[in-house]
Structure formats: C-alpha cells, structure tokens
Scaffold this motif. Structure first.
Motif, PDB file in Angstrom:
ATOM      1  N   CYS A  76       0.808  -1.222   0.000  1.00  0.00           N
ATOM      2  CA  CYS A  76       0.000   0.000   0.000  1.00  0.00           C
ATOM      3  C   CYS A  76       0.842   1.273   0.000  1.00  0.00           C
ATOM      4  CB  CYS A  76      -0.936   0.004   1.217  1.00  0.00           C
ATOM      5  SG  CYS A  76      -2.106  -1.365   1.234  1.00  0.00           S
ATOM      6  N   GLU A  77       2.135   1.139  -0.269  1.00  0.00           N
ATOM      7  CA  GLU A  77       3.014   2.307  -0.252  1.00  0.00           C
ATOM      8  C   GLU A  77       2.579   3.358  -1.274  1.00  0.00           C
ATOM      9  OE1 GLU A  77       7.742   2.992   0.149  1.00  0.00           O
ATOM     10  OE2 GLU A  77       7.115   1.851  -1.620  1.00  0.00           O
ATOM     11  N   ASP A  78       2.234   2.913  -2.481  1.00  0.00           N
ATOM     12  CA  ASP A  78       1.802   3.863  -3.513  1.00  0.00           C
ATOM     13  C   ASP A  78       0.531   4.592  -3.085  1.00  0.00           C
ATOM     14  OD1 ASP A  78       3.939   3.210  -5.109  1.00  0.00           O
ATOM     15  OD2 ASP A  78       2.819   1.811  -6.371  1.00  0.00           O
ATOM     16  N   ASP A  79      -0.377   3.877  -2.428  1.00  0.00           N
ATOM     17  CA  ASP A  79      -1.605   4.508  -1.934  1.00  0.00           C
ATOM     18  C   ASP A  79      -1.281   5.577  -0.897  1.00  0.00           C
ATOM     19  OD1 ASP A  79      -3.066   2.809  -3.547  1.00  0.00           O
ATOM     20  OD2 ASP A  79      -3.494   1.384  -1.945  1.00  0.00           O
ATOM     21  N   SER A  80      -0.310   5.292  -0.041  1.00  0.00           N
ATOM     22  CA  SER A  80       0.081   6.258   0.983  1.00  0.00           C
ATOM     23  C   SER A  80       0.681   7.508   0.351  1.00  0.00           C
ATOM     24  CB  SER A  80       1.080   5.626   1.959  1.00  0.00           C
ATOM     25  OG  SER A  80       0.467   4.642   2.747  1.00  0.00           O
ATOM     26  N   ILE A  81       1.522   7.318  -0.655  1.00  0.00           N
ATOM     27  CA  ILE A  81       2.140   8.462  -1.324  1.00  0.00           C
ATOM     28  C   ILE A  81       1.081   9.301  -2.035  1.00  0.00           C
ATOM     29  CG2 ILE A  81       3.708   9.125  -3.195  1.00  0.00           C
ATOM     30  CD1 ILE A  81       5.480   6.758  -2.404  1.00  0.00           C
ATOM     31  N   PHE A  82       0.105   8.640  -2.672  1.00  0.00           N
ATOM     32  CA  PHE A  82      -0.991   9.360  -3.337  1.00  0.00           C
ATOM     33  C   PHE A  82      -1.817  10.131  -2.310  1.00  0.00           C
ATOM     34  CE2 PHE A  82      -5.424   9.408  -4.890  1.00  0.00           C
ATOM     35  CZ  PHE A  82      -5.248  10.222  -6.014  1.00  0.00           C
ATOM     36  N   MET A  83      -2.111   9.489  -1.179  1.00  0.00           N
ATOM     37  CA  MET A  83      -2.878  10.137  -0.119  1.00  0.00           C
ATOM     38  C   MET A  83      -2.138  11.354   0.423  1.00  0.00           C
ATOM     39  SD  MET A  83      -4.017   8.520   3.583  1.00  0.00           S
ATOM     40  CE  MET A  83      -5.050   7.249   2.832  1.00  0.00           C
ATOM     41  N   LEU A  84      -0.832  11.209   0.612  1.00  0.00           N
ATOM     42  CA  LEU A  84      -0.026  12.311   1.135  1.00  0.00           C
ATOM     43  C   LEU A  84       0.037  13.460   0.123  1.00  0.00           C
ATOM     44  CD1 LEU A  84       1.658  12.946   3.682  1.00  0.00           C
ATOM     45  CD2 LEU A  84       3.662  12.130   2.433  1.00  0.00           C
ATOM     46  N   SER A  85       0.063  13.117  -1.158  1.00  0.00           N
ATOM     47  CA  SER A  85       0.053  14.140  -2.208  1.00  0.00           C
ATOM     48  C   SER A  85      -1.215  14.980  -2.121  1.00  0.00           C
ATOM     49  CB  SER A  85       0.151  13.480  -3.590  1.00  0.00           C
ATOM     50  OG  SER A  85       1.384  12.835  -3.772  1.00  0.00           O
ATOM     51  N   LYS A  86      -2.355  14.320  -1.949  1.00  0.00           N
ATOM     52  CA  LYS A  86      -3.622  15.044  -1.818  1.00  0.00           C
ATOM     53  C   LYS A  86      -3.629  15.903  -0.558  1.00  0.00           C
ATOM     54  CE  LYS A  86      -7.493  12.986  -2.592  1.00  0.00           C
ATOM     55  NZ  LYS A  86      -8.592  11.978  -2.515  1.00  0.00           N
ATOM     56  N   TYR A  87      -3.078  15.371   0.504  1.00  0.00           N
ATOM     57  CA  TYR A  87      -3.064  16.073   1.792  1.00  0.00           C
ATOM     58  C   TYR A  87      -2.228  17.354   1.720  1.00  0.00           C
ATOM     59  CZ  TYR A  87      -2.305  16.739   6.836  1.00  0.00           C
ATOM     60  OH  TYR A  87      -2.238  17.263   8.118  1.00  0.00           O
ATOM     61  N   HIS A  88      -1.069  17.270   1.071  1.00  0.00           N
ATOM     62  CA  HIS A  88      -0.164  18.420   0.972  1.00  0.00           C
ATOM     63  C   HIS A  88      -0.427  19.287  -0.262  1.00  0.00           C
ATOM     64  CE1 HIS A  88       3.190  16.639   3.749  1.00  0.00           C
ATOM     65  NE2 HIS A  88       2.278  17.306   4.422  1.00  0.00           N
ATOM     66  N   GLY A  89      -1.247  18.782  -1.187  1.00  0.00           N
ATOM     67  CA  GLY A  89      -1.516  19.532  -2.409  1.00  0.00           C
ATOM     68  C   GLY A  89      -0.327  19.577  -3.340  1.00  0.00           C
ATOM     69  N   GLU A  90       0.512  18.545  -3.287  1.00  0.00           N
ATOM     70  CA  GLU A  90       1.680  18.432  -4.165  1.00  0.00           C
ATOM     71  C   GLU A  90       1.719  17.025  -4.751  1.00  0.00           C
ATOM     72  OE1 GLU A  90       5.457  19.786  -2.696  1.00  0.00           O
ATOM     73  OE2 GLU A  90       4.512  20.935  -1.082  1.00  0.00           O
ATOM     74  N   LEU A  91       2.245  16.914  -5.951  1.00  0.00           N
ATOM     75  CA  LEU A  91       2.340  15.609  -6.590  1.00  0.00           C
ATOM     76  C   LEU A  91       3.684  14.974  -6.252  1.00  0.00           C
ATOM     77  CD1 LEU A  91       1.110  13.489  -8.423  1.00  0.00           C
ATOM     78  CD2 LEU A  91       2.118  14.679 -10.390  1.00  0.00           C
ATOM     79  N   TYR A  92       3.653  14.007  -5.358  1.00  0.00           N
ATOM     80  CA  TYR A  92       4.877  13.329  -4.956  1.00  0.00           C
ATOM     81  C   TYR A  92       5.102  12.099  -5.818  1.00  0.00           C
ATOM     82  CZ  TYR A  92       4.666  16.113  -0.644  1.00  0.00           C
ATOM     83  OH  TYR A  92       4.630  17.138   0.263  1.00  0.00           O
ATOM     84  N   GLN A  93       6.362  11.803  -6.048  1.00  0.00           N
ATOM     85  CA  GLN A  93       6.756  10.590  -6.748  1.00  0.00           C
ATOM     86  C   GLN A  93       7.646   9.754  -5.838  1.00  0.00           C
ATOM     87  OE1 GLN A  93       5.673   9.708  -9.763  1.00  0.00           O
ATOM     88  NE2 GLN A  93       4.579  11.630 -10.181  1.00  0.00           N
ATOM     89  N   LYS A  94       7.506   8.452  -5.928  1.00  0.00           N
ATOM     90  CA  LYS A  94       8.364   7.547  -5.167  1.00  0.00           C
ATOM     91  C   LYS A  94       9.802   7.671  -5.655  1.00  0.00           C
ATOM     92  CE  LYS A  94       9.914   3.905  -2.868  1.00  0.00           C
ATOM     93  NZ  LYS A  94      10.237   3.978  -1.434  1.00  0.00           N
ATOM     94  N   ASN A  95      10.720   7.952  -4.750  1.00  0.00           N
ATOM     95  CA  ASN A  95      12.128   8.033  -5.118  1.00  0.00           C
ATOM     96  C   ASN A  95      12.693   6.630  -5.365  1.00  0.00           C
ATOM     97  OD1 ASN A  95      14.961   9.028  -5.198  1.00  0.00           O
ATOM     98  ND2 ASN A  95      15.092   7.929  -3.249  1.00  0.00           N
ATOM     99  N   GLU A  96      13.439   6.474  -6.445  1.00  0.00           N
ATOM    100  CA  GLU A  96      14.024   5.181  -6.788  1.00  0.00           C
ATOM    101  C   GLU A  96      15.554   5.196  -6.688  1.00  0.00           C
ATOM    102  OE1 GLU A  96      12.202   2.672  -7.186  1.00  0.00           O
ATOM    103  OE2 GLU A  96      10.226   3.544  -7.583  1.00  0.00           O
ATOM    104  N   GLU A  97      16.116   6.325  -6.282  1.00  0.00           N
ATOM    105  CA  GLU A  97      17.580   6.442  -6.235  1.00  0.00           C
ATOM    106  C   GLU A  97      18.114   6.100  -4.843  1.00  0.00           C
ATOM    107  OE1 GLU A  97      21.163   9.760  -6.786  1.00  0.00           O
ATOM    108  OE2 GLU A  97      19.069  10.332  -7.122  1.00  0.00           O
ATOM    109  N   ARG A  98      19.005   5.137  -4.801  1.00  0.00           N
ATOM    110  CA  ARG A  98      19.659   4.790  -3.539  1.00  0.00           C
ATOM    111  C   ARG A  98      20.886   5.670  -3.338  1.00  0.00           C
ATOM    112  NH1 ARG A  98      19.975   1.278   0.469  1.00  0.00           N
ATOM    113  NH2 ARG A  98      18.125   0.168  -0.283  1.00  0.00           N
ATOM    114  N   PHE A  99      21.003   6.236  -2.142  1.00  0.00           N
ATOM    115  CA  PHE A  99      22.129   7.109  -1.826  1.00  0.00           C
ATOM    116  C   PHE A  99      23.140   6.346  -0.979  1.00  0.00           C
ATOM    117  CE2 PHE A  99      18.728   9.910  -2.922  1.00  0.00           C
ATOM    118  CZ  PHE A  99      19.322  11.024  -3.485  1.00  0.00           C
TER     119      PHE A  99
END
Length: 250
Positions: A76-99
């Motif tokens: 459900c990680e993608d659902d959480s990111i989508f929900m957080l995007s709506k909450y903050h009014g910003e379009l978030y993307q899942k980061n795929e880069e390992r540091f």
C-alpha cells in the motif's frame, strides 16, 4: 574442510561495509555498563544486529520476516504516497535512487527540493492512533537523520498514513475468520456479519483525509550526524574482529 575452504574464498573488506539507514539506530543504543558508555563501545543490541549484517555480507542471507504490517507497508506504499500528495496539495513521486556515502546507504521514500519524507503505512486505525502525538521512535529518528546526511538536505518528515487494506488482504482475513470460527456456510448470518466487521476494521473511506495523516517534522541534528562515522567505524571493527574470531575456530 569444505566449509573452511569456502570461507577462505571470501575477501570481504569489513572496513568498507555500509550500514543501512533503516538499521542505524541499533548502533546508537547505549551499553548498560558505564565504562562501556564512556569508552563509546557498542551495546549488546548493536552487536546482535551486526551479526545479522555479518551473515548478510558473508553468506548473502537475510531473515525473511514478513508480518501483516510489513506486507501492508509494501503493498500500500503507492496509496500512501498518493494520499499524502492530496493532503499536501503536491504531486509526490516515489524516489528510486539509492544514496550511499562512505559509511551508510539509504533509499528515501520522497525527496522534495528541501525535505526528505519517509512514509509509514499503518497496519490499521489502532496502530495509526498509537503514533499520533507520541515521540518519534529512535528507529525512525535515526533513519531520517541518515537520509539528511546522505542527501545534504536539512529538513525531514515522518508521515504516518492510514490507507485501506487491499481487497485481497480483506478477503484473506475473512477466510481466516471462516476457518477459525467454524461457521456452517459462508452465507451464515453470523459469518456475513463478521465479514462486514472485518471490512470496516480494515478500510476507512468514511474517515476524512485530514484524519488519516499524521506528519512529524524532523530537523537536522548535526551532533547526531557527526557521530555516524564513529559509530560505523566501531561496527566495522566489531565485524572484522568477529570474522577473525569465527574463522580461526574452523
């Protein structure tokens, strides 16, 4: 001899082992003895964890522990990111880069222009409210500091999200209840009622978005970050000493 020869083929440089951001907090646990604290020695908790690191690095094996909470967190990680995007009014993307730097490695969930956001998908409404208003666990605090250290950013957030369980998760729980409850058929009124209770306990469409997100701000802790190299060096020293001790006994 076969085991010993296999081990001799490993040329692991323990001085280059990277500690994962998700497990950094283990290195910051304090030993019980005052002398060990004063000397900056590793705690028993840290050493226990480092044996898992040793097994992972030397043998390529990790404990496959998969709880219901972990399963939901992954699915459900993608659902959480989508929900957080709506909450903050910003379009978030899942980061795929390992540091990675010379000491630790990590994969932050979301990176904005100035903030690291780590998403924590709660198993259910009860575990969500267990987090609301409570101090941040050491595990999460250390993880955010690790991400800030890796990226050079100065602000972090832990975002607890209460998402619906997937239909498959709900169905699995209902089937488990059927087997456990010894109902006559799936159409038994008692079982139908039980299924409705399970679905309500695992889905939250009737709850406003504002009541399904809890965000904790985390500022850069320079003192904490400056200790990371020292803690990792101690961990590497322990891994090397443990390896020498172990292989000499073979």
């Amino acid at each position: 001899n076969i085991i010993k020869n296999t081990l001799n083929m490993d040329n692991i440089d323990w001085n280059k082992v990277l500690i994962r951001s998700s497990s950094l907090s283990y290195l910051f646990t304090e030993p019980k003895a005052k002398a060990d604290k004063d000397a900056g020695n590793l705690s028993a908790t840290a050493k226990t964890h480092l044996k898992q690191v040793y097994i992972r690095e030397k043998y390529g094996r990790s404990k496959d522990i998969q709880t219901k909470a972990m399963t939901k967190g992954l699915e459900c990680e993608d659902d959480s990111i989508f929900m957080l995007s709506k909450y903050h009014g910003e379009l978030y993307q899942k980061n795929e880069e390992r540091f990675t730097n010379g000491y630790i490695t990590g994969l932050p969930d979301i990176i904005t222009t100035d903030t690291i956001i780590d998403v924590k998908t709660c198993q259910d409404i009860w575990t969500f409210h267990d987090k609301v208003g409570e101090p941040l666990p050491d595990l999460y605090y250390a993880q955010i500091q690790a991400y800030l250290y890796l990226t050079g950013l100065t602000k972090g957030q832990i975002a607890y999200c209460l998402t619906d369980a997937t239909p498959q998760m709900v169905m699995d729980e209902q089937l488990y209840a059927f087997r456990k409850g010894q109902y006559v058929t799936e159409l038994s009124p008692e079982y139908v009622q039980k299924c409705e209770e399970i679905e309500k306990a695992m889905t939250y469409q009737d709850i406003p978005l504002s009541e399904k997100i809890w965000v904790v701000n985390v500022e850069l802790d320079q003192e904490f970050i400056e200790k990371i190299p020292q803690k990792v060096e101690k961990a590497r020293q322990y891994l090397e000493e443990y390896d020498n001790k172990f292989t000499k006994c073979l």
